[in-house]
Design a protein around this motif. Structure first.
Motif, PDB file in Angstrom:
ATOM      1  N   TYR A  27       0.842  -1.193   0.000  1.00  0.00           N
ATOM      2  CA  TYR A  27       0.000   0.000   0.000  1.00  0.00           C
ATOM      3  C   TYR A  27       0.879   1.245   0.000  1.00  0.00           C
ATOM      4  O   TYR A  27       0.389   2.361   0.077  1.00  0.00           O
ATOM      5  N   HIS A  28       2.209   1.047  -0.063  1.00  0.00           N
ATOM      6  CA  HIS A  28       3.152   2.158  -0.098  1.00  0.00           C
ATOM      7  C   HIS A  28       3.362   2.604  -1.541  1.00  0.00           C
ATOM      8  O   HIS A  28       4.121   1.984  -2.282  1.00  0.00           O
ATOM      9  N   ASP A  29       2.661   3.654  -1.921  1.00  0.00           N
ATOM     10  CA  ASP A  29       2.836   4.220  -3.262  1.00  0.00           C
ATOM     11  C   ASP A  29       3.999   5.202  -3.191  1.00  0.00           C
ATOM     12  O   ASP A  29       3.819   6.413  -3.206  1.00  0.00           O
ATOM     13  N   LYS A  30       5.214   4.653  -3.079  1.00  0.00           N
ATOM     14  CA  LYS A  30       6.365   5.522  -2.900  1.00  0.00           C
ATOM     15  C   LYS A  30       7.594   4.896  -3.557  1.00  0.00           C
ATOM     16  O   LYS A  30       7.845   3.694  -3.421  1.00  0.00           O
ATOM     17  N   PRO A  31       8.351   5.725  -4.247  1.00  0.00           N
ATOM     18  CA  PRO A  31       9.620   5.233  -4.779  1.00  0.00           C
ATOM     19  C   PRO A  31      10.666   5.197  -3.664  1.00  0.00           C
ATOM     20  O   PRO A  31      10.521   5.930  -2.668  1.00  0.00           O
ATOM     21  N   PHE A  69      -0.374  -3.473  -6.070  1.00  0.00           N
ATOM     22  CA  PHE A  69      -0.752  -2.372  -5.196  1.00  0.00           C
ATOM     23  C   PHE A  69      -2.176  -2.566  -4.685  1.00  0.00           C
ATOM     24  O   PHE A  69      -3.067  -2.982  -5.427  1.00  0.00           O
ATOM     25  N   LEU A  70      -2.370  -2.265  -3.392  1.00  0.00           N
ATOM     26  CA  LEU A  70      -3.707  -2.311  -2.795  1.00  0.00           C
ATOM     27  C   LEU A  70      -3.785  -1.201  -1.750  1.00  0.00           C
ATOM     28  O   LEU A  70      -2.962  -1.158  -0.835  1.00  0.00           O
ATOM     29  N   PRO A  71      -4.747  -0.272  -1.883  1.00  0.00           N
ATOM     30  CA  PRO A  71      -4.859   0.811  -0.895  1.00  0.00           C
ATOM     31  C   PRO A  71      -5.009   0.260   0.518  1.00  0.00           C
ATOM     32  O   PRO A  71      -5.594  -0.803   0.729  1.00  0.00           O
ATOM     33  N   ARG A  72      -4.484   1.000   1.495  1.00  0.00           N
ATOM     34  CA  ARG A  72      -4.446   0.517   2.878  1.00  0.00           C
ATOM     35  C   ARG A  72      -5.837   0.188   3.410  1.00  0.00           C
ATOM     36  O   ARG A  72      -6.028  -0.804   4.123  1.00  0.00           O
ATOM     37  N   GLU A 155      -3.800  14.184  19.349  1.00  0.00           N
ATOM     38  CA  GLU A 155      -3.953  15.042  20.525  1.00  0.00           C
ATOM     39  C   GLU A 155      -4.010  16.532  20.170  1.00  0.00           C
ATOM     40  O   GLU A 155      -4.225  17.367  21.043  1.00  0.00           O
ATOM     41  N   GLY A 156      -3.824  16.852  18.898  1.00  0.00           N
ATOM     42  CA  GLY A 156      -3.881  18.237  18.461  1.00  0.00           C
ATOM     43  C   GLY A 156      -2.607  19.020  18.718  1.00  0.00           C
ATOM     44  O   GLY A 156      -2.589  20.256  18.582  1.00  0.00           O
ATOM     45  N   LYS A 157      -1.509  18.329  19.025  1.00  0.00           N
ATOM     46  CA  LYS A 157      -0.253  19.021  19.317  1.00  0.00           C
ATOM     47  C   LYS A 157       0.598  19.228  18.067  1.00  0.00           C
ATOM     48  O   LYS A 157       1.553  19.993  18.076  1.00  0.00           O
ATOM     49  N   ILE A 158       0.262  18.523  16.999  1.00  0.00           N
ATOM     50  CA  ILE A 158       0.890  18.713  15.689  1.00  0.00           C
ATOM     51  C   ILE A 158      -0.226  18.882  14.673  1.00  0.00           C
ATOM     52  O   ILE A 158      -1.203  18.123  14.684  1.00  0.00           O
ATOM     53  N   LEU A 159      -0.099  19.866  13.800  1.00  0.00           N
ATOM     54  CA  LEU A 159      -1.064  20.039  12.709  1.00  0.00           C
ATOM     55  C   LEU A 159      -0.549  19.285  11.497  1.00  0.00           C
ATOM     56  O   LEU A 159       0.579  19.523  11.054  1.00  0.00           O
ATOM     57  N   ALA A 160      -1.343  18.375  10.985  1.00  0.00           N
ATOM     58  CA  ALA A 160      -0.922  17.553   9.847  1.00  0.00           C
ATOM     59  C   ALA A 160      -1.814  17.792   8.644  1.00  0.00           C
ATOM     60  O   ALA A 160      -3.040  17.798   8.763  1.00  0.00           O
ATOM     61  N   HIS A 161      -1.181  17.987   7.490  1.00  0.00           N
ATOM     62  CA  HIS A 161      -1.872  18.022   6.206  1.00  0.00           C
ATOM     63  C   HIS A 161      -1.614  16.682   5.524  1.00  0.00           C
ATOM     64  O   HIS A 161      -0.472  16.357   5.188  1.00  0.00           O
ATOM     65  N   GLU A 162      -2.658  15.888   5.347  1.00  0.00           N
ATOM     66  CA  GLU A 162      -2.494  14.576   4.724  1.00  0.00           C
ATOM     67  C   GLU A 162      -2.611  14.698   3.208  1.00  0.00           C
ATOM     68  O   GLU A 162      -3.521  15.344   2.703  1.00  0.00           O
ATOM     69  N   THR A 163      -1.697  14.049   2.510  1.00  0.00           N
ATOM     70  CA  THR A 163      -1.681  14.094   1.053  1.00  0.00           C
ATOM     71  C   THR A 163      -1.617  12.675   0.495  1.00  0.00           C
ATOM     72  O   THR A 163      -1.589  11.703   1.241  1.00  0.00           O
ATOM     73  N   GLU A 164      -1.533  12.595  -0.824  1.00  0.00           N
ATOM     74  CA  GLU A 164      -1.521  11.290  -1.482  1.00  0.00           C
ATOM     75  C   GLU A 164      -0.141  10.656  -1.557  1.00  0.00           C
ATOM     76  O   GLU A 164      -0.013   9.531  -2.022  1.00  0.00           O
ATOM     77  N   GLY A 165       0.908  11.368  -1.129  1.00  0.00           N
ATOM     78  CA  GLY A 165       2.213  10.717  -1.195  1.00  0.00           C
ATOM     79  C   GLY A 165       3.371  11.644  -0.928  1.00  0.00           C
ATOM     80  O   GLY A 165       3.213  12.855  -0.720  1.00  0.00           O
TER      81      GLY A 165
END
Length: 254
Positions: A27-31, A69-72, A155-165
């Motif tokens: 599920y790791h779409d990463k080189p 490939f299979l999405p998580r 916990e809201g202590k880090i702001l994360a922007h989730e992306t496709e890769g």
């Protein structure tokens, strides 16, 4: 009729000669672990996991590995339902809540890998523990677990922007939309062939995490687990696999 039976018999003999196919999902779409045609994750073109399958397949005819490939989310659903028709390559027991390795079967380690913190040059900061990221904005791949960081995001202590890769995350970092991102060292080295990344971004000295990448197998695949472990311990397989890793800039973590 006899001709059809003869053709069917030949097909069966050919299939047996090629060995039983066993799918290893990622599920790791990463080189460089999994490479594919742009925009088509289901059309693999190579990468480390494909090289391992080729090495193993060249050593024997009993088990023919294929990478897919299979999405998580789909992978988790199939695992929970007991319907996953293969294994999962390049993962760690912690990521599947199976630290004791009771829920699933696991292969011997494929490699010792590490995740690193990537920042813009000139904006480095002291990092020893995930809590040092508190108050920062990170770009992270959607759906992946990062030790200590995922908890702080919840916990809201880090702001994360989730992306496709990872490529998207590095672009967000280049455009100064986030303070940092986390990726595996081999992925950063691979993507650093882009001059903008190589000249603008760097990694912090202390890795975020070090871990073994292994193969997960549902418990009904005991025979395949034994075969895979036997092959991974084969000296010729080990030498060829280490050579493949080094071609992608792999260095054993300290």
């Amino acid at each position: 009729m006899l001709r059809l039976l003869f053709i069917a018999a030949l097909s069966l003999i050919a299939a047996r000669a090629m060995g039983a196919e066993f799918v290893l999902y990622t599920y790791h779409d990463k080189p460089p672990y999994y490479l594919h045609l742009d925009g088509n994750v289901e059309a693999p073109t190579g990468g480390l996991y494909a090289e391992l399958a080729t090495i193993v397949n060249s050593r024997q005819q009993d088990l023919r590995l294929r990478i897919a490939f299979l999405p998580r989310r789909r992978l988790d659903r199939d695992l929970e339902a007991g319907k996953l028709n293969g294994g999962v390559i390049g993962v760690n027991p912690l990521w599947f809540k199976d630290v004791e390795q009771i829920r699933y079967l696991w292969s011997a380690p494929l490699m010792r890998d590490q995740d690193v913190i990537v920042v813009r040059k000139g904006e480095e900061f002291g990092y020893r523990h995930p809590r040092d990221l508190a108050g920062k904005t990170l770009a992270l791949p959607r759906g992946l677990y990062f030790w200590g960081v995922t908890e702080l995001v919840t916990e809201g202590k880090i702001l994360a922007h989730e992306t496709e890769g990872d490529a998207n995350n590095l672009r967000m970092l280049l455009s100064q939309r986030v303070n940092a991102t986390i990726t595996s060292i081999l992925t950063f080295r691979y993507l650093s062939s882009d001059p903008a990344i190589r000249e603008t971004l760097t990694t912090l000295p202390t890795p975020h995490d070090q871990f073994d990448r292994m193969i997960l197998l549902p418990r009904r695949y005991e025979a395949q687990q034994r075969q895979i472990n036997r092959l991974l311990r084969d000296p010729e397989v080990s030498r060829a696999w280490l050579a493949a890793l080094r071609r992608y800039g792999y260095e054993q973590p300290q």
